[in-house]
Scaffold this active site. Structure first.
Site, PDB file in Angstrom:
ATOM      1  N   GLU A 187       0.808  -1.214   0.000  1.00  0.00           N
ATOM      2  CA  GLU A 187       0.000   0.000   0.000  1.00  0.00           C
ATOM      3  C   GLU A 187       0.845   1.270   0.000  1.00  0.00           C
ATOM      4  OE1 GLU A 187      -2.683  -0.573   3.322  1.00  0.00           O
ATOM      5  OE2 GLU A 187      -4.136  -1.575   2.047  1.00  0.00           O
ATOM      6  N   GLU A 256      -6.907  -7.656  -0.991  1.00  0.00           N
ATOM      7  CA  GLU A 256      -7.692  -7.434   0.230  1.00  0.00           C
ATOM      8  C   GLU A 256      -9.120  -7.034  -0.131  1.00  0.00           C
ATOM      9  OE1 GLU A 256      -6.020  -4.808   3.120  1.00  0.00           O
ATOM     10  OE2 GLU A 256      -4.037  -5.772   3.099  1.00  0.00           O
TER      11      GLU A 256
END
Length: 828
Positions: A187, A256
């Protein structure tokens, strides 16, 4: 080649469905990819994955969790690797207990599942400091997550350590092991901007370094649009159907899919419906998805000081398909299992078929996959309010709003994301029925010794400035800041109107002046600074000021999050007022003495069995800085155990020396709950379907059965704020009620998690109304009494199944426009 290896090769190469059998065979699995899919031994795959973090459960739980995931249709187990847990001190490593990464991966292997290893080593994960060890931030010349030699050397050292450990155990698929993908960084693309050009240099270095480790399986980076080739960039979020990888040859991977959301102290209970999660998954595979991972499939518990944030709660349940205790979270588990079965049955056509998309307007679309004269259809209605009717090859199909219908043969609708054909389990807490267990627990107590600090100001080190609390390398939540203030008779600040003013950075502050408690302050979730201000009385001459700063998990996300201060940032001031005049004495550059932690924690009295350390008389309540201890017997049976800490303030709990994590039941959830009924239709965010406002954020705390002894057990509490332990109880978590729902011509399965069904409270086949616990008959019902039919089939049994059909339940008096369904409420 030995027969066992031939057998291993046969199962790995021939079977079209994911059956690994003995992954310990020497055969190497070729993991590659193209623009359509991940490929295992040359075969394109549709892969369903689920995140299970090994430190958030215990080794005794791992086989059960992993097997339940497999039974739920999961092919792959994904986990982060937590740097700060494994290297708490530089070059001192810990892979014991629930940190035994290799044991966890081998448990996945034994279950016949693949694995995705997200080394990071930054993980976020609502984990303390994002998974970074705090000593890393304190190295001279270091800058985290950028092109900095000090940082990159340490990152490479840890990444290489993990890779070498895994290689040594032959756990990469290229060695015959379960790991088919590995992740480097995490991320970073979300927060890359502030790092400028150095951020791009860093990401390119990450890719080169990872590739140099030669693991024989692809590397991924999530949320990194400019991930260098051959690294595969992937998506995280509520929905990833619109995501496209940055290279036409890369498969579409969703790392995710957030099945719910985390809880924060002072926040309510977030909830994401089964219908919406399924809708997101179906759209992802409809639009060419290859691998989708649930974050989380089992969230678990933030034991000890694992929770980050700051202010992330001890529970990390995440509303996942397996709840915090390891139970099935129905209907989410069952509804998704049915989806997985449907998707797996279409693996060949989804990964090889030609694709035709048709837009019907008003957010209604179809996707048709064709291969060798066969076809499979996805009908999508992304309208948030209006159901749709699709006409395809002369037949009409109703598609509810915000749903996807899957027709494996383009004729029969076998699965719709909005139609939940499974049971809903309502969990209850049952009283401890251990033999000879008293109605209430008997407590002893002792005070936390703080006189050396609040009276005498004795510390470990001193400095003529205020230090960031991270300088202690995260050795404790607690750091004392102590200084002396001398006020002479003619000091201009002297008056009868004095106050102490402290600028602090997040978390909690307790202030003492001349040995007397002056007050406390803390900031709400998401606020990283506040001002403590209290009126105080000082003496002429020397005065002792002691400030105890307590962190509640270090921040874990954001650009340069490591630079956000923690503790007392200052200034610290004495403010005097004489009439209209205000005089300020800044103590920030006084000589400050520092002491890490609390005496009871350093002495580990939560493990001490010496009764002389504890008092049994005059048990205090609502007393700050107090230790409590009691003994109890383990609840009977095998159901998960939880301890209710209602009535306490804030602190820590240990069972037989095992830290259950932070507790804070005195902090009530804010008023940010949803005012509208929870509707699965429409885009989900973590502010939708929130409940529990005005209630404690968390009162129940998981006690793994592996923490318990057969005989007596010990519970120790450290109460920081002051509370009453008399309300503390141990109970078991089990299914109290199960409610089943099945649309016409589908089968309803009812079970009570291994216990008999004692009664059927409600049953209707027609258009019943309400929700589990408050069902009512609608305007139509079956002629046969469904209640009698279901009671006959189910009462006294651990499980029962029956078709939702007029053949079994009799004709109904429903209008032809009614979508009939069977609803059952059973008591366990």
């Amino acid at each position: 080649m030995a027969y066992s290896n031939i057998n291993c090769w046969f199962h790995a190469c021939i079977l079209s469905f994911l059956v690994l059998n003995s992954l310990s065979c020497a055969f190497a699995y070729d993991v590659s990819y193209d623009g359509r899919a991940i490929k295992i031994n040359g075969e394109r795959r549709i892969l369903i994955s689920g995140s299970i973090h090994y430190p958030r459960s215990t080794p005794s739980m791992w086989p059960d969790l992993i097997n339940k995931a497999k039974e739920g249709g999961v092919d792959t187990i994904e986990t982060y690797v937590f740097w700060n847990a494994h290297e708490p001190l530089r070059r001192q490593y810990d892979f014991s207990g629930n940190l035994d990464l290799i044991r966890f991966l081998k448990t996945v292997q034994d279950a016949g599942l693949f694995s995705i290893l997200r080394i990071g080593p930054y993980v976020c994960a609502e984990w303390n400091f994002g998974g970074y060890p705090v000593w890393l931030r304190n190295l001279p010349g270091v800058e985290l997550r950028t092109a900095n030699d000090v940082y990159m050397n340490e990152m490479q050292n840890f990444t290489t350590l993990i890779v070498d450990m895994v290689k040594q155990e032959k756990l990469f698929a290229s060695q015959g092991g379960p790991i088919i993908l590995a992740q480097i960084e995490n991320e970073y693309g979300n927060i890359m901007g502030p790092y400028g050009a150095a951020g791009k240099v860093y990401i390119d270095w990450c890719a080169t370094m990872a590739e140099s480790l030669d693991i024989g399986v692809p590397w991924i980076m999530c949320q990194q649009p400019d991930a260098p080739q051959p690294i595969i960039n992937t998506c995280n979020g509520w929905y990833c159907h619109d995501f496209e990888p940055n290279n036409a040859n890369s498969p579409k991977i969703w790392t995710e899919n957030w099945t719910g959301w985390f809880k924060a102290w002072g926040g309510g209970d977030p909830y994401r419906t089964a219908e919406d999660v399924a809708y997101a998954v179906a759209r992802f595979f409809q639009t060419g998805g290859s691998l989708q991972n649930y974050y989380m499939y089992h969230g678990g518990t933030n034991y000890g000081r694992e929770a980050g944030g700051p202010y992330i709660s001890t529970t990390y349940d995440y509303n996942a398909p397996l709840d915090e205790y390891g139970n099935l979270n129905q209907p989410k588990y069952g509804h998704l299992k049915q989806l997985h079965d449907t998707l797996h049955s279409l693996e060949k056509i989804l990964t090889h078929g030609n694709v035709t998309n048709t837009d019907f307007g008003n957010s209604v679309k179809s996707t048709v996959f064709t291969l060798n004269g066969t076809s499979a259809c996805f009908f999508e209605n992304s309208n948030t309010t209006t159901d749709a009717t699709i006409t395809y090859q002369g037949s009409q199909y109703n598609v509810p709003a915000w749903s996807v219908s899957i027709l494996p043969d383009c004729k029969k609708d076998v699965y719709n994301t909005a139609k939940v054909n499974t049971q809903t389990w309502v969990k209850v807490k049952r009283s401890d029925e251990a033999e000879n267990e008293p109605v209430s627990l008997s407590w002893t107590w002792r005070p936390e010794a703080i006189d050396d600090t609040v009276v005498h100001g004795k510390g470990h080190v001193s400095a003529n400035r205020l230090l960031d609390q991270k300088v202690i390398n995260d050795a404790s939540d607690y750091l004392w800041y102590m200084t002396r203030v001398n006020l002479e008779k003619n000091d201009p600040i002297w008056s009868g109107n004095l106050s102490l003013r402290v600028n602090a950075t997040g978390h909690i502050l307790h202030a003492y002046v001349n040995g007397q408690y002056a007050g406390s302050e803390w900031a709400p979730y998401g606020v990283f600074n506040y001002v403590f201000k209290k009126d105080i009385q000082l003496n002429r001459g020397s005065n002792q000021i002691a400030l105890l700063s307590a962190t509640v998990g270090l921040i874990n996300y954001g650009a340069r999050f490591d630079e956000i201060p923690a503790g007392i940032s200052g200034p610290v001031e004495i403010v005097g007022r004489n009439g209209d005049e205000t005089i300020i004495k800044d103590l920030s550059h006084h000589k400050w003495s520092y002491k890490v932690g609390l005496r009871g924690l350093s002495k580990k009295i939560f493990k001490s069995s010496d009764p002389s350390l504890w008092q049994s008389q005059d048990l205090p309540v609502n007393r700050r800085m107090t230790w409590y201890k009691t003994t109890f017997k383990a609840p009977l049976g095998e159901d998960p155990v939880a301890v209710n800490l209602q009535g306490l303030g804030k602190g820590w709990a240990w069972v037989n020396g095992n830290n259950l994590g932070r507790y804070w039941p005195s902090l009530l959830a804010d008023d940010q709950c949803s005012t509208d009924p929870c509707d699965y239709r429409g885009p989900y965010t973590n502010s939708k379907c929130v409940t529990g406002c005005g209630e404690p954020t968390q009162t129940w705390y998981h006690v793994p059965r592996s923490f318990l002894n057969d005989g007596d057990n010990e519970l120790v509490l450290f109460e920081e704020f002051g509370g009453n332990p008399s309300q503390v109880t141990f109970q078991t978590v089990t299914v109290g009620t199960t409610c089943g729902n099945a649309y016409e011509n589908t089968v309803l399965d009812i079970s009570c998690q291994g216990r008999p069904i004692s009664d059927i409270k409600f049953a209707s086949f027609g258009n019943p109304e309400g929700t589990c616990g408050s069902f009512q008959k609608g305007t139509c019902d079956a002629n046969n009494d469904p209640l009698l039919v279901v009671r006959e089939a189910c009462v006294g049994k651990e499980s029962c199944s029956f078709a939702a059909s007029e053949t079994l339940l009799g004709p109904t008096n429903c209008d032809a426009s009614v979508t009939k369904r069977l609803v059952v409420e059973a008591v366990c």
